[in-house]
Design a protein around this motif. Structure first.
Motif, PDB file in Angstrom:
ATOM      1  N   LEU A  18       0.824  -1.206   0.000  1.00 43.24           N
ATOM      2  CA  LEU A  18       0.000   0.000   0.000  1.00 43.24           C
ATOM      3  C   LEU A  18       0.858   1.257   0.000  1.00 43.24           C
ATOM      4  O   LEU A  18       0.554   2.240  -0.693  1.00 43.24           O
ATOM      5  N   ARG A  19       1.927   1.229   0.766  1.00 45.39           N
ATOM      6  CA  ARG A  19       2.825   2.387   0.847  1.00 45.39           C
ATOM      7  C   ARG A  19       3.487   2.665  -0.495  1.00 45.39           C
ATOM      8  O   ARG A  19       3.588   3.815  -0.938  1.00 45.39           O
ATOM      9  N   THR A  20       3.926   1.609  -1.166  1.00 48.63           N
ATOM     10  CA  THR A  20       4.544   1.775  -2.482  1.00 48.63           C
ATOM     11  C   THR A  20       3.541   2.310  -3.497  1.00 48.63           C
ATOM     12  O   THR A  20       3.840   3.217  -4.281  1.00 48.63           O
ATOM     13  N   ALA A  21       2.326   1.743  -3.505  1.00 44.72           N
ATOM     14  CA  ALA A  21       1.293   2.204  -4.437  1.00 44.72           C
ATOM     15  C   ALA A  21       0.966   3.674  -4.192  1.00 44.72           C
ATOM     16  O   ALA A  21       0.879   4.478  -5.135  1.00 44.72           O
ATOM     17  N   ALA A  22       0.791   4.046  -2.930  1.00 40.29           N
ATOM     18  CA  ALA A  22       0.467   5.436  -2.606  1.00 40.29           C
ATOM     19  C   ALA A  22       1.604   6.370  -2.977  1.00 40.29           C
ATOM     20  O   ALA A  22       1.372   7.470  -3.492  1.00 40.29           O
ATOM     21  N   PHE A  23       2.831   5.946  -2.749  1.00 41.88           N
ATOM     22  CA  PHE A  23       3.973   6.798  -3.073  1.00 41.88           C
ATOM     23  C   PHE A  23       4.075   7.036  -4.574  1.00 41.88           C
ATOM     24  O   PHE A  23       4.375   8.141  -5.026  1.00 41.88           O
ATOM     25  N   ARG A  24       3.819   5.985  -5.355  1.00 41.44           N
ATOM     26  CA  ARG A  24       3.894   6.145  -6.806  1.00 41.44           C
ATOM     27  C   ARG A  24       2.786   7.052  -7.328  1.00 41.44           C
ATOM     28  O   ARG A  24       2.963   7.765  -8.304  1.00 41.44           O
ATOM     29  N   MET A  25       1.643   7.036  -6.669  1.00 41.39           N
ATOM     30  CA  MET A  25       0.559   7.919  -7.093  1.00 41.39           C
ATOM     31  C   MET A  25       0.764   9.350  -6.622  1.00 41.39           C
ATOM     32  O   MET A  25       0.442  10.294  -7.344  1.00 41.39           O
ATOM     33  N   LEU A  26       1.320   9.528  -5.436  1.00 35.56           N
ATOM     34  CA  LEU A  26       1.415  10.861  -4.835  1.00 35.56           C
ATOM     35  C   LEU A  26       2.780  11.521  -4.995  1.00 35.56           C
ATOM     36  O   LEU A  26       2.882  12.743  -4.973  1.00 35.56           O
ATOM     37  N   GLY A  27       3.840  10.730  -5.115  1.00 42.12           N
ATOM     38  CA  GLY A  27       5.180  11.307  -5.238  1.00 42.12           C
ATOM     39  C   GLY A  27       5.670  11.941  -3.953  1.00 42.12           C
ATOM     40  O   GLY A  27       6.613  12.724  -3.965  1.00 42.12           O
ATOM     41  N   SER A  28       5.051  11.623  -2.844  1.00 42.56           N
ATOM     42  CA  SER A  28       5.416  12.202  -1.550  1.00 42.56           C
ATOM     43  C   SER A  28       5.341  11.096  -0.509  1.00 42.56           C
ATOM     44  O   SER A  28       4.296  10.468  -0.329  1.00 42.56           O
ATOM     45  N   ARG A  29       6.457  10.865   0.164  1.00 33.11           N
ATOM     46  CA  ARG A  29       6.495   9.787   1.141  1.00 33.11           C
ATOM     47  C   ARG A  29       5.592  10.090   2.332  1.00 33.11           C
ATOM     48  O   ARG A  29       4.904   9.221   2.844  1.00 33.11           O
ATOM     49  N   SER A  30       5.591  11.333   2.790  1.00 28.16           N
ATOM     50  CA  SER A  30       4.765  11.682   3.945  1.00 28.16           C
ATOM     51  C   SER A  30       3.282  11.588   3.598  1.00 28.16           C
ATOM     52  O   SER A  30       2.465  11.106   4.402  1.00 28.16           O
ATOM     53  N   GLU A  31       2.898  12.036   2.398  1.00 26.63           N
ATOM     54  CA  GLU A  31       1.499  11.937   1.989  1.00 26.63           C
ATOM     55  C   GLU A  31       1.100  10.477   1.792  1.00 26.63           C
ATOM     56  O   GLU A  31      -0.050  10.101   2.064  1.00 26.63           O
ATOM     57  N   ALA A  32       2.029   9.663   1.294  1.00 32.13           N
ATOM     58  CA  ALA A  32       1.754   8.237   1.132  1.00 32.13           C
ATOM     59  C   ALA A  32       1.462   7.598   2.486  1.00 32.13           C
ATOM     60  O   ALA A  32       0.529   6.797   2.629  1.00 32.13           O
ATOM     61  N   GLU A  33       2.261   7.949   3.483  1.00 31.48           N
ATOM     62  CA  GLU A  33       2.023   7.422   4.835  1.00 31.48           C
ATOM     63  C   GLU A  33       0.657   7.878   5.345  1.00 31.48           C
ATOM     64  O   GLU A  33      -0.071   7.105   5.988  1.00 31.48           O
ATOM     65  N   ASP A  34       0.289   9.129   5.071  1.00 30.99           N
ATOM     66  CA  ASP A  34      -1.024   9.634   5.495  1.00 30.99           C
ATOM     67  C   ASP A  34      -2.150   8.842   4.828  1.00 30.99           C
ATOM     68  O   ASP A  34      -3.170   8.528   5.464  1.00 30.99           O
ATOM     69  N   ALA A  35      -1.982   8.544   3.531  1.00 32.05           N
ATOM     70  CA  ALA A  35      -3.004   7.802   2.795  1.00 32.05           C
ATOM     71  C   ALA A  35      -3.168   6.394   3.361  1.00 32.05           C
ATOM     72  O   ALA A  35      -4.288   5.896   3.520  1.00 32.05           O
ATOM     73  N   THR A  60      -7.863  -0.553  -3.335  1.00 31.13           N
ATOM     74  CA  THR A  60      -8.904   0.324  -3.872  1.00 31.13           C
ATOM     75  C   THR A  60      -9.111   1.545  -2.984  1.00 31.13           C
ATOM     76  O   THR A  60      -9.206   2.682  -3.473  1.00 31.13           O
ATOM     77  N   VAL A  61      -9.166   1.328  -1.676  1.00 32.40           N
ATOM     78  CA  VAL A  61      -9.372   2.432  -0.742  1.00 32.40           C
ATOM     79  C   VAL A  61      -8.202   3.412  -0.802  1.00 32.40           C
ATOM     80  O   VAL A  61      -8.400   4.636  -0.864  1.00 32.40           O
ATOM     81  N   VAL A  62      -6.984   2.897  -0.805  1.00 35.58           N
ATOM     82  CA  VAL A  62      -5.803   3.776  -0.886  1.00 35.58           C
ATOM     83  C   VAL A  62      -5.808   4.554  -2.196  1.00 35.58           C
ATOM     84  O   VAL A  62      -5.490   5.755  -2.224  1.00 35.58           O
ATOM     85  N   ALA A  63      -6.187   3.904  -3.289  1.00 39.92           N
ATOM     86  CA  ALA A  63      -6.222   4.594  -4.584  1.00 39.92           C
ATOM     87  C   ALA A  63      -7.229   5.736  -4.562  1.00 39.92           C
ATOM     88  O   ALA A  63      -6.958   6.823  -5.088  1.00 39.92           O
ATOM     89  N   ARG A  64      -8.394   5.517  -3.971  1.00 44.68           N
ATOM     90  CA  ARG A  64      -9.399   6.578  -3.898  1.00 44.68           C
ATOM     91  C   ARG A  64      -8.931   7.732  -3.016  1.00 44.68           C
ATOM     92  O   ARG A  64      -9.157   8.902  -3.323  1.00 44.68           O
ATOM     93  N   ILE A  65      -8.272   7.391  -1.929  1.00 49.22           N
ATOM     94  CA  ILE A  65      -7.727   8.430  -1.053  1.00 49.22           C
ATOM     95  C   ILE A  65      -6.683   9.246  -1.807  1.00 49.22           C
ATOM     96  O   ILE A  65      -6.672  10.488  -1.748  1.00 49.22           O
ATOM     97  N   CYS A  66      -5.811   8.564  -2.527  1.00 58.26           N
ATOM     98  CA  CYS A  66      -4.758   9.253  -3.288  1.00 58.26           C
ATOM     99  C   CYS A  66      -5.357  10.141  -4.376  1.00 58.26           C
ATOM    100  O   CYS A  66      -4.885  11.263  -4.613  1.00 58.26           O
ATOM    101  N   LEU A  67      -6.398   9.648  -5.045  1.00 63.03           N
ATOM    102  CA  LEU A  67      -7.044  10.441  -6.088  1.00 63.03           C
ATOM    103  C   LEU A  67      -7.622  11.719  -5.501  1.00 63.03           C
ATOM    104  O   LEU A  67      -7.470  12.810  -6.071  1.00 63.03           O
ATOM    105  N   ASP A  68      -8.277  11.616  -4.347  1.00 64.75           N
ATOM    106  CA  ASP A  68      -8.813  12.803  -3.691  1.00 64.75           C
ATOM    107  C   ASP A  68      -7.694  13.775  -3.318  1.00 64.75           C
ATOM    108  O   ASP A  68      -7.841  15.002  -3.470  1.00 64.75           O
TER     109      ASP A  68
END
Length: 288
Positions: A18-35, A60-68
């Motif tokens: 989840l952390r890797t997926a969020a980081f690739r979508m957001l480009g921010s490690r801190s935001e990925a951790e938040d997601a 799916t939930v992490v992806a929706r959070i990242c999209l928002d």
């Protein structure tokens, strides 16, 4: 085993993914951790007994959070402060070897390119090309049809690979089709509307847009009849990286519409009118 303990263990087993997926979508490690943390909170508020595939549900939930988060960032015209500095990707406060390996596995150059993509493009590309999620599953996450999700990922892929050499030509062709749709709608020309719509075209409004008088429907004849004479207040625009139009009501933009065009026909029309979602939509008016 206690259910809460089981959920915690399962979540921890998925955390790295989840952390890797969020980081690739957001480009921010801190935001990925938040997601990822927000996903954990949502999991705790959910009856997990009805979740068949917990890993897929969490993705799916992490992806929706990242999209928002991406759409909120776009609405504020912000970019993550961590990009594109390598020092921020590899947090010196953590394990240097682990952080360096993580940064290398993601690829800094890729992250920089991803920053140029519209939110929906970025999420569709990451989920499909990096995590093999089918477009049928990506579509509801980004609120588009499967065909639209495929096109978003394809456009993102060309940009990432540096082979997007025909966007102006492609946009020009699609703009001609969109203009024909709007003109036919304004003039109430039913035959001209049907001519630019695919036989199985789908119209998907959000709940707020549906209250303006057109509900979800499928088929060229029905969609054409619904849009006949209705585009008087519409202006062509790029909406979240896609060609579409915005609709003015009482002098304000109240609806954002995206058009998915394939083989010279409109195959999907998606409308967003929810005020909260509309604030997060990135659009620019196309002037002649």
């Amino acid at each position: 085993m206690d259910e809460k303990k089981w959920l915690a263990d399962e979540f921890e087993a998925n955390r790295a993914h989840l952390r890797t997926a969020a980081f690739r979508m957001l480009g921010s490690r801190s935001e990925a951790e938040d997601a990822v943390q927000e996903a954990w909170l949502r999991l705790n508020r959910t009856d997990a007994t009805g979740i068949g595939n917990l890993g897929g549900w969490l993705t799916t939930v992490v992806a929706r959070i990242c999209l928002d988060m991406l759409r909120a960032r776009k609405s504020r015209r912000e970019e993550p402060l961590e990009m594109p500095m390598h020092a921020a990707v590899a947090d010196p406060a953590g394990d240097p070897e682990r952080e360096a390996a993580f940064a290398d596995s993601v690829g800094l150059a890729l992250l920089v390119v991803l920053q140029t993509l519209a939110p929906a493009e970025r999420v569709a590309f990451v989920l499909h090309d990096m995590f093999d999620l089918p477009f049928d599953e990506i579509a509801p996450i980004i609120g588009r049809s499967s065909a639209a999700a495929r096109q978003l990922a394809s456009r993102a892929r060309r940009r990432v690979q540096g082979t997007d050499e025909t966007p102006d030509v492609d946009l020009g062709r699609k703009r001609t089709i969109a203009a024909a749709f709007l003109t036919a709608s304004r003039n109430g020309d039913l035959e001209a509307l049907i001519a630019v719509l695919a036989p199985d075209v789908v119209f998907r409004p959000d709940a707020t847009a549906a209250r303006y008088g057109i509900g979800a429907m499928r088929g060229a004849a029905d969609v054409a009849a619904a849009f006949k004479g209705r585009a008087q207040a519409a202006e062509m625009a790029i909406v979240d990286g896609e060609l579409g139009f915005v609709v003015h009501i009482d002098g304000q933009i109240r609806v954002a519409v995206t058009l998915t065009i394939d083989e010279n026909r409109i195959v999907a029309i998606d409308a967003v009118a929810d005020p909260d979602q509309l604030e997060r939509v990135d659009f620019s008016i196309l002037r002649d």
